[in-house]
Scaffold this motif. Structure first.
Motif, short mmCIF file in Angstrom:
data_model
loop_
_atom_site.label_atom_id
_atom_site.label_comp_id
_atom_site.label_asym_id
_atom_site.label_seq_id
_atom_site.Cartn_x
_atom_site.Cartn_y
_atom_site.Cartn_z
N ARG A 41 0.70 -0.81 -0.10
CA ARG A 41 0.40 0.58 -0.06
C ARG A 41 1.16 1.38 0.14
O ARG A 41 1.89 1.07 0.38
CB ARG A 41 -1.10 -0.24 0.94
N TRP A 42 0.31 2.17 -0.75
CA TRP A 42 1.07 3.92 -0.89
C TRP A 42 0.38 4.29 0.60
O TRP A 42 -1.48 4.68 0.30
CB TRP A 42 0.65 4.10 -2.35
N VAL A 43 0.62 4.60 1.55
CA VAL A 43 0.19 5.43 2.69
C VAL A 43 1.28 6.54 2.94
O VAL A 43 2.14 6.61 3.20
CB VAL A 43 0.06 4.71 3.85
N THR A 44 0.91 7.71 2.89
CA THR A 44 1.26 9.00 2.80
C THR A 44 0.48 10.00 3.93
O THR A 44 -1.12 9.71 4.61
CB THR A 44 1.65 9.58 1.83
N VAL A 45 1.24 11.03 4.71
CA VAL A 45 0.57 11.89 5.62
C VAL A 45 1.30 13.03 5.60
O VAL A 45 2.31 13.50 4.92
CB VAL A 45 0.68 11.15 7.10
N CYS A 46 0.30 13.77 6.22
CA CYS A 46 1.24 15.66 5.73
C CYS A 46 0.72 16.36 6.97
O CYS A 46 -0.60 16.16 8.07
CB CYS A 46 1.01 15.87 5.09
N HIS A 47 1.78 17.42 7.37
CA HIS A 47 1.48 18.09 8.13
C HIS A 47 0.63 19.52 7.77
O HIS A 47 0.53 20.21 6.73
CB HIS A 47 2.56 19.03 9.66
N PRO A 48 -0.70 19.65 8.66
CA PRO A 48 -1.43 20.55 7.47
C PRO A 48 -0.91 21.78 7.29
O PRO A 48 -1.48 23.05 6.29
CB PRO A 48 -2.61 20.86 8.62
N ASN A 49 0.58 22.48 7.78
CA ASN A 49 1.74 23.64 7.70
C ASN A 49 2.18 23.87 6.38
O ASN A 49 2.87 24.22 6.12
CB ASN A 49 1.77 24.27 8.86
N GLN A 50 2.40 22.50 6.95
CA GLN A 50 3.36 21.69 4.96
C GLN A 50 2.92 20.86 3.80
O GLN A 50 3.32 19.34 3.99
CB GLN A 50 4.73 21.35 5.90
N PRO A 51 1.78 21.01 3.60
CA PRO A 51 0.84 20.29 2.71
C PRO A 51 1.45 20.14 1.84
O PRO A 51 1.57 18.42 1.10
CB PRO A 51 0.12 20.86 1.89
N GLU A 52 2.81 21.10 0.76
CA GLU A 52 3.63 19.87 -0.08
C GLU A 52 4.45 19.20 0.11
O GLU A 52 5.32 18.40 -0.40
CB GLU A 52 4.65 21.23 -0.78
N LEU A 53 5.12 18.63 1.78
CA LEU A 53 5.57 17.45 1.82
C LEU A 53 5.46 16.45 2.42
O LEU A 53 4.48 16.55 3.46
CB LEU A 53 7.01 17.97 3.17
N GLU A 54 5.02 15.29 1.81
CA GLU A 54 3.88 14.36 2.08
C GLU A 54 5.14 13.42 3.27
O GLU A 54 6.71 13.35 2.25
CB GLU A 54 3.57 13.14 0.64
N VAL A 55 4.82 12.07 4.00
CA VAL A 55 5.36 11.23 4.82
C VAL A 55 5.14 9.97 4.62
O VAL A 55 3.56 9.85 4.37
CB VAL A 55 5.61 11.44 6.06
#
Length: 142
Positions: A41-55
């Motif tokens: 699976r491809w699972v990502t999260v991001c911080h709401p203040n930095q949506p352009e950077l996915e983890v």
């Protein structure tokens, strides 16, 4: 031309539990959860203040060779993997809020030449560093 960093990877043993930790405990937002073939699976999260950077929350496996995936898995199980550096506006306050949510800290907030720093673990054992930065000179690190 490279314009920014858009993706970084944090290895985990359970994508659902780790996604929930980053979302429910750390305040990240779920971004993507899609199948990648029959067993991934491809699972990502991001911080709401930095949506352009996915983890990307990735379990050890392909494209890693089997022996490399086993090594990463063993390091995770021992709590010896690095993760992310997280900027905070008040390290001591954030530390207290996360302790109240049951987060394990390896290092309490401490003054450093570059700011106030605390080290915690995510639910898989990755080390996450909280830093409340302050101005410093390179000579301050010596």
């Amino acid at each position: 031309m490279i314009t920014n960093i858009s993706l970084t990877t944090v290895y985990c043993l359970d994508q659902d539990a780790t996604r929930d930790f980053y979302v429910d405990v750390l305040g990240f937002q779920p971004r993507m959860d899609a199948p990648m073939g029959p067993d991934a699976r491809w699972v990502t999260v991001c911080h709401p203040n930095q949506p352009e950077l996915e983890v990307t929350l990735m379990t050890p496996g392909p494209p890693l060779a089997p022996d490399a995936a086993d090594f990463v898995r063993r390091q995770l199980e021992k709590g010896q993997m690095g993760g992310l550096g997280l900027r905070v506006d008040d390290c001591r306050k954030t530390h207290q809020e996360l302790v109240e949510k049951g987060v394990e800290f390896l290092q309490e907030p401490a003054d450093r030449p570059y700011g106030v720093e605390a080290v915690m673990r995510d639910n898989t054992g990755n080390w996450l560093v909280l830093v409340e930065p302050r101005d410093f000179e390179p000579a301050d690190l010596a």
